[in-house]
Motif scaffolding. Sequence first.
Motif, PDB file in Angstrom:
ATOM      1  N   TRP A 331       0.814  -1.212   0.000  1.00 35.75           N
ATOM      2  CA  TRP A 331       0.000   0.000   0.000  1.00 35.75           C
ATOM      3  C   TRP A 331       0.848   1.263   0.000  1.00 35.75           C
ATOM      4  O   TRP A 331       0.467   2.270  -0.592  1.00 35.75           O
ATOM      5  N   MET A 332       1.998   1.202   0.674  1.00 31.26           N
ATOM      6  CA  MET A 332       2.891   2.365   0.674  1.00 31.26           C
ATOM      7  C   MET A 332       3.580   2.533  -0.671  1.00 31.26           C
ATOM      8  O   MET A 332       3.728   3.647  -1.174  1.00 31.26           O
ATOM      9  N   ALA A 333       3.981   1.426  -1.271  1.00 25.56           N
ATOM     10  CA  ALA A 333       4.799   1.494  -2.485  1.00 25.56           C
ATOM     11  C   ALA A 333       4.013   1.802  -3.746  1.00 25.56           C
ATOM     12  O   ALA A 333       4.541   2.442  -4.667  1.00 25.56           O
ATOM     13  N   ASP A 334       2.745   1.355  -3.823  1.00 24.82           N
ATOM     14  CA  ASP A 334       2.011   1.522  -5.083  1.00 24.82           C
ATOM     15  C   ASP A 334       1.130   2.769  -5.113  1.00 24.82           C
ATOM     16  O   ASP A 334       0.345   2.954  -6.052  1.00 24.82           O
ATOM     17  N   GLY A 335       1.224   3.616  -4.092  1.00 26.80           N
ATOM     18  CA  GLY A 335       0.465   4.862  -4.093  1.00 26.80           C
ATOM     19  C   GLY A 335      -0.879   4.780  -3.401  1.00 26.80           C
ATOM     20  O   GLY A 335      -1.566   5.796  -3.243  1.00 26.80           O
ATOM     21  N   THR A 336      -1.287   3.578  -2.972  1.00 28.03           N
ATOM     22  CA  THR A 336      -2.575   3.439  -2.297  1.00 28.03           C
ATOM     23  C   THR A 336      -2.617   4.272  -1.023  1.00 28.03           C
ATOM     24  O   THR A 336      -3.608   4.973  -0.748  1.00 28.03           O
ATOM     25  N   LEU A 337      -1.560   4.191  -0.222  1.00 25.40           N
ATOM     26  CA  LEU A 337      -1.514   4.955   1.028  1.00 25.40           C
ATOM     27  C   LEU A 337      -1.650   6.440   0.755  1.00 25.40           C
ATOM     28  O   LEU A 337      -2.432   7.134   1.419  1.00 25.40           O
ATOM     29  N   ALA A 338      -0.916   6.956  -0.199  1.00 25.30           N
ATOM     30  CA  ALA A 338      -0.967   8.390  -0.505  1.00 25.30           C
ATOM     31  C   ALA A 338      -2.374   8.812  -0.932  1.00 25.30           C
ATOM     32  O   ALA A 338      -2.847   9.895  -0.557  1.00 25.30           O
ATOM     33  N   THR A 339      -3.057   7.968  -1.689  1.00 28.47           N
ATOM     34  CA  THR A 339      -4.420   8.282  -2.120  1.00 28.47           C
ATOM     35  C   THR A 339      -5.373   8.359  -0.941  1.00 28.47           C
ATOM     36  O   THR A 339      -6.194   9.283  -0.833  1.00 28.47           O
ATOM     37  N   VAL A 340      -5.281   7.375  -0.038  1.00 31.92           N
ATOM     38  CA  VAL A 340      -6.156   7.359   1.135  1.00 31.92           C
ATOM     39  C   VAL A 340      -5.854   8.546   2.044  1.00 31.92           C
ATOM     40  O   VAL A 340      -6.768   9.198   2.568  1.00 31.92           O
ATOM     41  N   GLU A 341      -4.582   8.853   2.222  1.00 30.46           N
ATOM     42  CA  GLU A 341      -4.206   9.987   3.070  1.00 30.46           C
ATOM     43  C   GLU A 341      -4.808  11.291   2.547  1.00 30.46           C
ATOM     44  O   GLU A 341      -5.325  12.103   3.327  1.00 30.46           O
ATOM     45  N   GLU A 342      -4.737  11.499   1.254  1.00 28.61           N
ATOM     46  CA  GLU A 342      -5.273  12.733   0.682  1.00 28.61           C
ATOM     47  C   GLU A 342      -6.784  12.811   0.905  1.00 28.61           C
ATOM     48  O   GLU A 342      -7.317  13.878   1.234  1.00 28.61           O
ATOM     49  N   SER A 343      -7.466  11.685   0.754  1.00 33.56           N
ATOM     50  CA  SER A 343      -8.911  11.667   1.005  1.00 33.56           C
ATOM     51  C   SER A 343      -9.215  11.997   2.466  1.00 33.56           C
ATOM     52  O   SER A 343     -10.181  12.708   2.766  1.00 33.56           O
ATOM     53  N   LYS A 344      -8.385  11.491   3.367  1.00 30.03           N
ATOM     54  CA  LYS A 344      -8.622  11.743   4.787  1.00 30.03           C
ATOM     55  C   LYS A 344      -8.330  13.196   5.153  1.00 30.03           C
ATOM     56  O   LYS A 344      -8.984  13.760   6.035  1.00 30.03           O
ATOM     57  N   ARG A 345      -7.358  13.801   4.504  1.00 32.15           N
ATOM     58  CA  ARG A 345      -7.106  15.233   4.759  1.00 32.15           C
ATOM     59  C   ARG A 345      -8.321  16.055   4.331  1.00 32.15           C
ATOM     60  O   ARG A 345      -8.736  16.982   5.037  1.00 32.15           O
ATOM     61  N   THR A 346      -8.887  15.720   3.195  1.00 33.82           N
ATOM     62  CA  THR A 346     -10.087  16.425   2.726  1.00 33.82           C
ATOM     63  C   THR A 346     -11.260  16.210   3.674  1.00 33.82           C
ATOM     64  O   THR A 346     -11.992  17.149   4.006  1.00 33.82           O
ATOM     65  N   GLU A 347     -11.433  14.981   4.136  1.00 35.40           N
ATOM     66  CA  GLU A 347     -12.551  14.655   5.016  1.00 35.40           C
ATOM     67  C   GLU A 347     -12.402  15.333   6.374  1.00 35.40           C
ATOM     68  O   GLU A 347     -13.408  15.776   6.964  1.00 35.40           O
ATOM     69  N   LYS A 349     -11.079  18.245   7.015  1.00 38.02           N
ATOM     70  CA  LYS A 349     -11.498  19.637   6.854  1.00 38.02           C
ATOM     71  C   LYS A 349     -13.017  19.750   6.807  1.00 38.02           C
ATOM     72  O   LYS A 349     -13.610  20.670   7.396  1.00 38.02           O
ATOM     73  N   ARG A 350     -13.644  18.814   6.108  1.00 39.86           N
ATOM     74  CA  ARG A 350     -15.102  18.826   6.009  1.00 39.86           C
ATOM     75  C   ARG A 350     -15.746  18.689   7.386  1.00 39.86           C
ATOM     76  O   ARG A 350     -16.699  19.407   7.728  1.00 39.86           O
ATOM     77  N   ARG A 351     -15.235  17.806   8.203  1.00 44.69           N
ATOM     78  CA  ARG A 351     -15.804  17.582   9.531  1.00 44.69           C
ATOM     79  C   ARG A 351     -15.522  18.745  10.470  1.00 44.69           C
ATOM     80  O   ARG A 351     -16.363  19.108  11.301  1.00 44.69           O
ATOM     81  N   GLN A 352     -14.358  19.349  10.337  1.00 41.15           N
ATOM     82  CA  GLN A 352     -14.062  20.512  11.174  1.00 41.15           C
ATOM     83  C   GLN A 352     -14.947  21.700  10.813  1.00 41.15           C
ATOM     84  O   GLN A 352     -15.256  22.533  11.675  1.00 41.15           O
ATOM     85  N   GLU A 353     -15.347  21.781   9.579  1.00 42.20           N
ATOM     86  CA  GLU A 353     -16.273  22.857   9.192  1.00 42.20           C
ATOM     87  C   GLU A 353     -17.607  22.702   9.916  1.00 42.20           C
ATOM     88  O   GLU A 353     -18.239  23.696  10.310  1.00 42.20           O
ATOM     89  N   ILE A 354     -18.043  21.475  10.106  1.00 39.52           N
ATOM     90  CA  ILE A 354     -19.282  21.219  10.851  1.00 39.52           C
ATOM     91  C   ILE A 354     -19.100  21.648  12.308  1.00 39.52           C
ATOM     92  O   ILE A 354     -19.996  22.270  12.904  1.00 39.52           O
ATOM     93  N   VAL A 355     -17.943  21.330  12.898  1.00 33.57           N
ATOM     94  CA  VAL A 355     -17.655  21.759  14.270  1.00 33.57           C
ATOM     95  C   VAL A 355     -17.683  23.279  14.369  1.00 33.57           C
ATOM     96  O   VAL A 355     -18.301  23.848  15.270  1.00 33.57           O
TER      97      VAL A 355
END
Length: 446
Positions: A331-347, A349-355
Amino acid sequence: MEDFRAIADAVAHDIATGRLTAGDRLPPQREFARRRGIAGSTAARVYAELVRRGLTVGEVGRGTYVRATPPTVEPALAEPRTFAELGTARVDLELNFPVVPGQAELLARSMQKLLRGGLLEDALRPVGAAGTPAARQAAAVALARTGWAPDPRQLLFAGNGRQAIAGTIAALVPAGERLGVEAFTYPVVKGVAARLGVTLVPLAMDDDGVVPAALAQAPVRAVYLQPTLHNPLGVTMSQRRREDIAKVLEDKEIYAIEDSIYGFLRKDSTPIAALAPQWTVVVDSLSKRLAPGLTVGFCIPPATLVDRIGTALRSGGWTAAHFALAATTHWMADGTLATVEESKRTEAKRRQEIVATTLADFTVRADPRAYHCWWELPEPWRADTFVAAAARRGIAVSPGAIFAVGVGQAPHAVRLALAAPPVADLAAALESLAALARDTPDGGVE
């Protein structure tokens, strides 16, 4: 003499059958001991066991309450229309393991490579604390942050982040010695220190994290720090503060255990390890980046400590399983981790906006990139009372006292973990908590 676990089982049965319900207050430990005809020390162990099982929550000297649990029957008439009354499961604002849509499918596709050919057979063999060359190389790239990239030769692997922390503390702080921690710290560190016979020394904090002078004056062998998106306060140290802390480490020859578990949410922050490389051990894991069920922990010590920490990980049984290491390496080597991390950074921010919208009228410490926030409750609320009142509404939150170190007044604050519920449930839960906070404790708790 009756075993404390059997007594805890009896209380657990009362909770399971509804004799004790969410938000009910247990009697003080002395009264519980008198009723049961047991020693006070046994009562204390019973209460600790109930907390360990996740059945109760409380603050020393303030009370112990039954946690929020999913209702098993349609509730009787009550005043507010709560989550529990609507027949839904509890809303968990205690645990913080972010999951984004499509994550499982993405991980599964990458996993197929591991299941082909001889790769799986190799992954089922044992592996040491140093892992494999492929894992070290992939992790070195994945964990790099602004101004810092770990040396693959210095990477060690644990089963998870908690084990990485435990192994590092065991290696650096002998039993009977002292470990410095932020005045509010990750609760697991408190448990690890107790089991290792290590005394925690709370260090004063300000809005920028640990105060350098407090660290300089502390009689400690090492210090555990969360400089990026501190749990629970959400504070991220400034570059100047990191430089000041690094200077103290070097001048006083104190080792730092730098917990970077949330570093992937703020990759712009330079680790203290880049500023005091000979005195800093970085610990991290994939539990937040990916998932807690199949994760790996990391220790990145200076070269002089690799053997010592590797020995501690092996002797403690804290090394990573080869299958988990092989899977996460893919997952680290093929870019899967980086993709999931970017999605979580976006998410995040979305949740903090609700807070920010829902709790705008209150004193809340929050970083827009974090998955948690620290809520300083309005008067006359106390944390234990608020936690119990929230539990009656089917919402589980963490009282500030579980993060506090040392003797002192428990903070009138709660930590909200934002990752677990669906967005709609999170918004509804925060609305419910905001309404509760605007009420009085007499109105919030029956």
